[in-house]
Design a protein around this motif. Sequence first.
Motif, PDB file in Angstrom:
ATOM      1  N   PHE A 141      22.349  -4.510 -89.242  1.00 51.51           N
ATOM      2  CA  PHE A 141      21.918  -5.356 -88.138  1.00 51.51           C
ATOM      3  C   PHE A 141      21.713  -4.527 -86.879  1.00 51.51           C
ATOM      4  O   PHE A 141      22.444  -3.578 -86.619  1.00 51.51           O
ATOM      5  CB  PHE A 141      22.949  -6.462 -87.897  1.00 51.51           C
ATOM      6  N   SER A 142      20.725  -4.925 -86.070  1.00 52.29           N
ATOM      7  CA  SER A 142      20.443  -4.178 -84.848  1.00 52.29           C
ATOM      8  C   SER A 142      19.983  -5.125 -83.752  1.00 52.29           C
ATOM      9  O   SER A 142      19.439  -6.196 -84.025  1.00 52.29           O
ATOM     10  CB  SER A 142      19.367  -3.114 -85.102  1.00 52.29           C
ATOM     11  N   TYR A 190      23.436  -0.866 -83.385  1.00 51.55           N
ATOM     12  CA  TYR A 190      23.216  -1.150 -84.798  1.00 51.55           C
ATOM     13  C   TYR A 190      24.434  -0.749 -85.619  1.00 51.55           C
ATOM     14  O   TYR A 190      25.262   0.059 -85.212  1.00 51.55           O
ATOM     15  CB  TYR A 190      21.980  -0.401 -85.312  1.00 51.55           C
ATOM     16  N   ASN A 191      24.533  -1.341 -86.809  1.00 50.73           N
ATOM     17  CA  ASN A 191      25.515  -0.910 -87.809  1.00 50.73           C
ATOM     18  C   ASN A 191      24.999   0.330 -88.520  1.00 50.73           C
ATOM     19  O   ASN A 191      23.806   0.499 -88.713  1.00 50.73           O
ATOM     20  CB  ASN A 191      25.724  -1.977 -88.885  1.00 50.73           C
ATOM     21  N   TRP A 192      25.925   1.179 -88.937  1.00 52.05           N
ATOM     22  CA  TRP A 192      25.550   2.304 -89.800  1.00 52.05           C
ATOM     23  C   TRP A 192      26.598   2.426 -90.894  1.00 52.05           C
ATOM     24  O   TRP A 192      27.769   2.663 -90.624  1.00 52.05           O
ATOM     25  CB  TRP A 192      25.475   3.605 -89.001  1.00 52.05           C
ATOM     26  N   PHE A 193      26.154   2.206 -92.129  1.00 54.79           N
ATOM     27  CA  PHE A 193      27.066   2.270 -93.263  1.00 54.79           C
ATOM     28  C   PHE A 193      27.096   3.701 -93.797  1.00 54.79           C
ATOM     29  O   PHE A 193      26.110   4.202 -94.334  1.00 54.79           O
ATOM     30  CB  PHE A 193      26.627   1.291 -94.356  1.00 54.79           C
ATOM     31  N   ASN A 194      28.232   4.363 -93.631  1.00 53.63           N
ATOM     32  CA  ASN A 194      28.380   5.749 -94.062  1.00 53.63           C
ATOM     33  C   ASN A 194      28.677   5.838 -95.551  1.00 53.63           C
ATOM     34  O   ASN A 194      29.406   5.012 -96.100  1.00 53.63           O
ATOM     35  CB  ASN A 194      29.529   6.424 -93.303  1.00 53.63           C
ATOM     36  N   LYS A 195      28.132   6.842 -96.189  1.00 55.65           N
ATOM     37  CA  LYS A 195      28.413   7.065 -97.597  1.00 55.65           C
ATOM     38  C   LYS A 195      29.888   7.410 -97.781  1.00 55.65           C
ATOM     39  O   LYS A 195      30.383   8.395 -97.253  1.00 55.65           O
ATOM     40  CB  LYS A 195      27.537   8.190 -98.141  1.00 55.65           C
ATOM     41  N   GLY A 196      30.589   6.547 -98.511  1.00 57.69           N
ATOM     42  CA  GLY A 196      31.987   6.806 -98.822  1.00 57.69           C
ATOM     43  C   GLY A 196      32.922   6.685 -97.631  1.00 57.69           C
ATOM     44  O   GLY A 196      34.102   7.026 -97.714  1.00 57.69           O
ATOM     45  N   GLY A 197      32.426   6.183 -96.503  1.00 60.63           N
ATOM     46  CA  GLY A 197      33.271   6.077 -95.324  1.00 60.63           C
ATOM     47  C   GLY A 197      33.195   4.702 -94.697  1.00 60.63           C
ATOM     48  O   GLY A 197      32.661   3.758 -95.273  1.00 60.63           O
ATOM     49  N   SER A 198      33.742   4.595 -93.497  1.00 56.12           N
ATOM     50  CA  SER A 198      33.772   3.307 -92.820  1.00 56.12           C
ATOM     51  C   SER A 198      32.451   3.058 -92.105  1.00 56.12           C
ATOM     52  O   SER A 198      31.782   3.986 -91.666  1.00 56.12           O
ATOM     53  CB  SER A 198      34.910   3.290 -91.801  1.00 56.12           C
ATOM     54  N   PRO A 199      32.042   1.796 -91.982  1.00 58.13           N
ATOM     55  CA  PRO A 199      30.818   1.478 -91.246  1.00 58.13           C
ATOM     56  C   PRO A 199      31.064   1.595 -89.740  1.00 58.13           C
ATOM     57  O   PRO A 199      32.129   1.233 -89.240  1.00 58.13           O
ATOM     58  CB  PRO A 199      30.539   0.031 -91.654  1.00 58.13           C
ATOM     59  N   ASP A 200      30.086   2.098 -89.027  1.00 56.88           N
ATOM     60  CA  ASP A 200      30.206   2.291 -87.591  1.00 56.88           C
ATOM     61  C   ASP A 200      29.311   1.308 -86.839  1.00 56.88           C
ATOM     62  O   ASP A 200      28.307   0.827 -87.367  1.00 56.88           O
ATOM     63  CB  ASP A 200      29.763   3.702 -87.185  1.00 56.88           C
ATOM     64  N   ALA A 240      20.420  11.703 -79.589  1.00 57.99           N
ATOM     65  CA  ALA A 240      21.269  11.521 -80.771  1.00 57.99           C
ATOM     66  C   ALA A 240      22.094  10.245 -80.644  1.00 57.99           C
ATOM     67  O   ALA A 240      22.556   9.902 -79.554  1.00 57.99           O
ATOM     68  CB  ALA A 240      22.196  12.728 -80.933  1.00 57.99           C
ATOM     69  N   PRO A 241      22.300   9.514 -81.738  1.00 59.16           N
ATOM     70  CA  PRO A 241      23.127   8.314 -81.699  1.00 59.16           C
ATOM     71  C   PRO A 241      24.576   8.644 -81.354  1.00 59.16           C
ATOM     72  O   PRO A 241      25.046   9.758 -81.587  1.00 59.16           O
ATOM     73  CB  PRO A 241      23.021   7.759 -83.121  1.00 59.16           C
ATOM     74  N   ARG A 242      25.282   7.665 -80.812  1.00 64.33           N
ATOM     75  CA  ARG A 242      26.713   7.834 -80.555  1.00 64.33           C
ATOM     76  C   ARG A 242      27.473   6.652 -81.135  1.00 64.33           C
ATOM     77  O   ARG A 242      26.981   5.520 -81.174  1.00 64.33           O
ATOM     78  CB  ARG A 242      27.012   7.986 -79.066  1.00 64.33           C
ATOM     79  N   ILE A 243      28.674   6.925 -81.613  1.00 67.09           N
ATOM     80  CA  ILE A 243      29.508   5.905 -82.245  1.00 67.09           C
ATOM     81  C   ILE A 243      30.328   5.195 -81.184  1.00 67.09           C
ATOM     82  O   ILE A 243      31.034   5.828 -80.391  1.00 67.09           O
ATOM     83  CB  ILE A 243      30.429   6.539 -83.300  1.00 67.09           C
ATOM     84  N   LEU A 244      30.248   3.858 -81.172  1.00 66.71           N
ATOM     85  CA  LEU A 244      31.064   3.064 -80.250  1.00 66.71           C
ATOM     86  C   LEU A 244      32.314   2.514 -80.917  1.00 66.71           C
ATOM     87  O   LEU A 244      33.363   2.413 -80.288  1.00 66.71           O
ATOM     88  CB  LEU A 244      30.257   1.886 -79.700  1.00 66.71           C
ATOM     89  N   TYR A 245      32.197   2.162 -82.191  1.00 70.27           N
ATOM     90  CA  TYR A 245      33.305   1.461 -82.849  1.00 70.27           C
ATOM     91  C   TYR A 245      33.309   1.832 -84.323  1.00 70.27           C
ATOM     92  O   TYR A 245      32.255   1.880 -84.969  1.00 70.27           O
ATOM     93  CB  TYR A 245      33.134  -0.049 -82.695  1.00 70.27           C
TER      94      TYR A 245
END
Length: 483
Positions: A190-191, A202-212, A222-227
């Motif tokens: 979602f964005s 937006y959401n970013w689903f990481n391979k084998g990790g937690s969604p950001d 470059a994107p930055r992670i908020l949560y």
Amino acid sequence: MKTIRGGWCLVVAVLAGLLTASFAIPQKDDQAEVLMQAAHQKQFVEGQLEQAIQLYKRIVQEHAGDRTVAAKALLEMGQCYEKLGNMEARKAYERLLSDYGDQNEAAAQARSRLAALSGNVGSRSSEMVTRRVWAGQVPPDGYVAGSVSPDGRYLSDVDWTTGDLALRDLMTGKARRLTKGGVFLDEPSFSVISLDGKEVAYNWFNKGGSPDLRVVRLDGSAPRILYSDKGGLAFPTDWSPDGKYILALLYKEPSTFQIAVISVVDGSVRVLKTLDSYSLKIRFSPDGRCIAYDARQQDSDNSDIFLLAADGSREIRLVEHPADDQLLGWTPDGSHILFASDRSGAMSAWMIRVADGKPQGSPELVKQDIGQALPIGFTRSGAFYYGLEIGATDVYTAEFNPATGRVLTQPQSATQRFVGSNSSPAWSPDGQSLAYISSRTPRLLGHHPEVISIRSLETGEERDLSTKLGFLWGPIRWSPDGR
């Protein structure tokens, strides 16, 4: 037995202004229903008015005995003629009154339109009009879950060829990737575009990790992670008017849903409300003082619409009705809330006035038969963008020879309920019952789950099992004992 899935595309349309009240279409015979849906597709989605008129003429000619349907077809035919500037509109309305005057709602609208054409009432400059601005194919499990830019030029979406976040130019249809390296190993979901049109959350689903939850600027930064939370998700739904916060639905395992605001500066989280079920339609009012959202009614799969103070201190039920009411959005001036409701029989667009955080008067019907609209957002000019899923998924049965594998009969629909929204069929071990998933809302954007329907082959009776799960995907299977 098989599931047939039609190809589907997403159609984005624009709504502007208001429309005089229309009416619902009762149940019709199958052929009339097919023709009416095809005519609506031509009229409301594709804007092919001449082709829609020909389909309405067929309905009147071939299904004159179904008086409600024929009257509706004449009314829609007249409206098509009006938009074309053709005085044949008057003939359509006059025929409706002459031949189908007993159809009260249609007749009332025909009289109103005849009066308008005679100059006895105001013009229809405020009519709500729809037009398609983009259509495209997406994968069977894909969806458009983005937003429109404030100027109506761009749509945030997923580039399904790579799995990256993209910005689509609605004027040219071309998409520009904002992220790199999706390839469906990591991918966005979602964005929502900021109100200044410069950033996308937006959401970013990481391979084998937690969604950001991430933010990227449109200038190529470059994107930055908020949560980030290994035990949950943050679905962005809106930006605050001052651009300092992102409104989000937080999901925490195993089944907790919360409305929260997340700081764009430092990613700090403030929870405003805990919900009993999920909803991805949560929006700030233009002045930032209120938050509107829809939520499931108690002991029902239908929903109502609520207003929550931006600080979470108080809440009211804005739209309360036994029907299914789903939030579409705030008008840009904050004076009204647009919502979808099936209270008139078909899912239609309604509007209610809001002042000082309270409803003013009763809702008004502004557009009949909008379908299962996926809200994308308002622009500054007051145009509302939404998506329509075109195509169908249904369950069919057919007899076959188990020795040769040849199908012996033409496929027949296994159910006549919620046509186009059924999937994942499974026979019971004794072969006497058929279970399948039946969807009642647009994919992923609804707030209540799909149900499992079970049909008895002996009696034809169907019953629904509401699992209350946040998500329900097939395939489904029976246990060996059939329980």
